[in-house]
Design an enzyme around this catalytic site. Sequence first.
Site, PDB file in Angstrom:
ATOM      1  CB  SER A 177      40.328  83.072  21.473  1.00  0.00           C
ATOM      2  OG  SER A 177      40.917  84.021  20.594  1.00  0.00           O
ATOM      3  CG  HIS A 197      52.463  79.093  16.869  1.00  0.00           C
ATOM      4  ND1 HIS A 197      51.995  80.265  16.297  1.00  0.00           N
ATOM      5  CD2 HIS A 197      51.682  78.851  17.936  1.00  0.00           C
ATOM      6  CE1 HIS A 197      50.970  80.699  17.018  1.00  0.00           C
ATOM      7  NE2 HIS A 197      50.748  79.865  18.008  1.00  0.00           N
ATOM      8  CG  ASN A 250      53.008  79.908  22.339  1.00  0.00           C
ATOM      9  OD1 ASN A 250      54.080  80.423  22.647  1.00  0.00           O
ATOM     10  ND2 ASN A 250      52.539  79.886  21.098  1.00  0.00           N
ATOM     11  CD1 TRP A 251      53.602  81.623  28.781  1.00  0.00           C
ATOM     12  CD2 TRP A 251      55.564  82.260  29.639  1.00  0.00           C
ATOM     13  NE1 TRP A 251      53.654  81.185  30.075  1.00  0.00           N
ATOM     14  CE2 TRP A 251      54.844  81.563  30.633  1.00  0.00           C
ATOM     15  CE3 TRP A 251      56.830  82.741  29.951  1.00  0.00           C
ATOM     16  CZ2 TRP A 251      55.352  81.351  31.910  1.00  0.00           C
ATOM     17  CZ3 TRP A 251      57.334  82.538  31.222  1.00  0.00           C
ATOM     18  CH2 TRP A 251      56.598  81.851  32.190  1.00  0.00           C
ATOM     19  CE  LYS A 252      50.605  83.000  20.649  1.00  0.00           C
ATOM     20  NZ  LYS A 252      49.527  83.408  19.773  1.00  0.00           N
ATOM     21  N   GLY A 256      47.515  80.965  24.517  1.00  0.00           N
ATOM     22  CA  GLY A 256      48.408  82.096  24.287  1.00  0.00           C
ATOM     23  C   GLY A 256      48.198  83.175  25.336  1.00  0.00           C
ATOM     24  N   GLY A 257      47.475  84.205  24.969  1.00  0.00           N
ATOM     25  CA  GLY A 257      47.316  85.395  25.825  1.00  0.00           C
ATOM     26  C   GLY A 257      46.924  85.092  27.262  1.00  0.00           C
ATOM     27  N   GLY A 293      44.381  84.890  19.062  1.00  0.00           N
ATOM     28  CA  GLY A 293      44.511  86.282  19.491  1.00  0.00           C
ATOM     29  C   GLY A 293      43.373  87.182  19.069  1.00  0.00           C
ATOM     30  CD  GLU A 341      47.685  77.111  18.524  1.00  0.00           C
ATOM     31  OE1 GLU A 341      47.498  77.330  19.723  1.00  0.00           O
ATOM     32  OE2 GLU A 341      48.590  77.653  17.872  1.00  0.00           O
ATOM     33  CD  GLU A 394      51.560  83.812  16.818  1.00  0.00           C
ATOM     34  OE1 GLU A 394      52.489  83.603  17.621  1.00  0.00           O
ATOM     35  OE2 GLU A 394      50.374  83.997  17.186  1.00  0.00           O
TER      36      GLU A 394
HETATM   37  P1  13P Z   1      45.645  82.945  21.981  1.00  0.00           P
HETATM   38  O1  13P Z   1      45.248  82.048  23.126  1.00  0.00           O
HETATM   39  O2  13P Z   1      46.246  84.247  22.441  1.00  0.00           O
HETATM   40  O3  13P Z   1      44.542  83.107  20.984  1.00  0.00           O
HETATM   41  O4  13P Z   1      46.861  82.208  21.215  1.00  0.00           O
HETATM   42  C1  13P Z   1      46.710  80.879  20.851  1.00  0.00           C
HETATM   43  C2  13P Z   1      48.004  80.381  20.375  1.00  0.00           C
HETATM   44  O5  13P Z   1      48.508  80.783  19.348  1.00  0.00           O
HETATM   45  C3  13P Z   1      48.700  79.387  21.211  1.00  0.00           C
HETATM   46  O6  13P Z   1      49.774  78.833  20.551  1.00  0.00           O
END
Ligand code: 13P
Length: 255
Positions: free
Chosen positions: A213, A94, A9-11, A234-235, A172, A166, A96
């Site tokens: 994470s 998600h 997930n590149w956000k 994510g990251g 994050g 999640e 967010e």
């Molecule tokens: P991180 O891997 O950056 O913690 O993000 C997880 C996430 O929200 C994937 O959708």
Amino acid sequence: MRKPFIAGNWKMYKTVAQALELVAGLKQTLGDVLTMELAVCPPATALAAVSGALAGSNIGVGAQNMYWKDEGAFTGESSPVMVKELAQYVILGHSERRQFFGETDETVNLKLKAALAHGITPIVCIGESLEQNKAGETVSFVGGQMRGAFAGIPAEDAAKVVLAYEPIWAIGTGLTATPEDANRIIKEAIRDVLTAFYDTATAEAIRVQYGGSVKPDNMADFIVMPEIDGALVGGASLKVDSFTAIVKNALAALK
Ligand code: 13P
């Protein structure tokens, strides 16, 4: 057997040029992976370019959100018909989006029905806050999110859904649930709820990713857990090296 599935997930990261550079690298390093499903979920602005670059490859493409109507006066939104032209997956609910953009269990449910109606594989995100976790409310809260998301969805459709557990406090932050806790919550709040809602076969067919994470050095610990079928990253999905290492470490752990 549930096929393992790791998605990035590149956000809100990556211009079109940066996105194309990243997927060119991933095609090189991961182009021969066939025992695991792989996908990247770029921002909407890079979806068309990434979709073109990955056409015919083993790496799928997902959107990060969509609206539930086919078309209309809904400024700023993308419809399932539009997403379907460019992507095979869509991330829904998600944390967010729930936190910053007003997503609720009801809107997730409408979007989930729309994705299934259009043959897009939904990746539905659920997970508890730190306060809920500390108060021992995780299983009841995540179970409630599950019941809200799946309301009115028949078993044959439900089996096509991918879930991502999640915990919000692990996103994050560098913190993760322990693999054992994640495994237990997926069992009690996700599979047991699906069994009650549908039946054991449906509950056992649905893939559940862990997210929060995930890094190259912890992927193996999660993927070996019986209830965990992959990861939503994510990251660490934003760089060729780290996403590649996550996939390779998961493959090695499953051998
Ligand atoms: P991180 O891997 O950056 O913690 O993000 C997880 C996430 O929200 C994937 O959708």
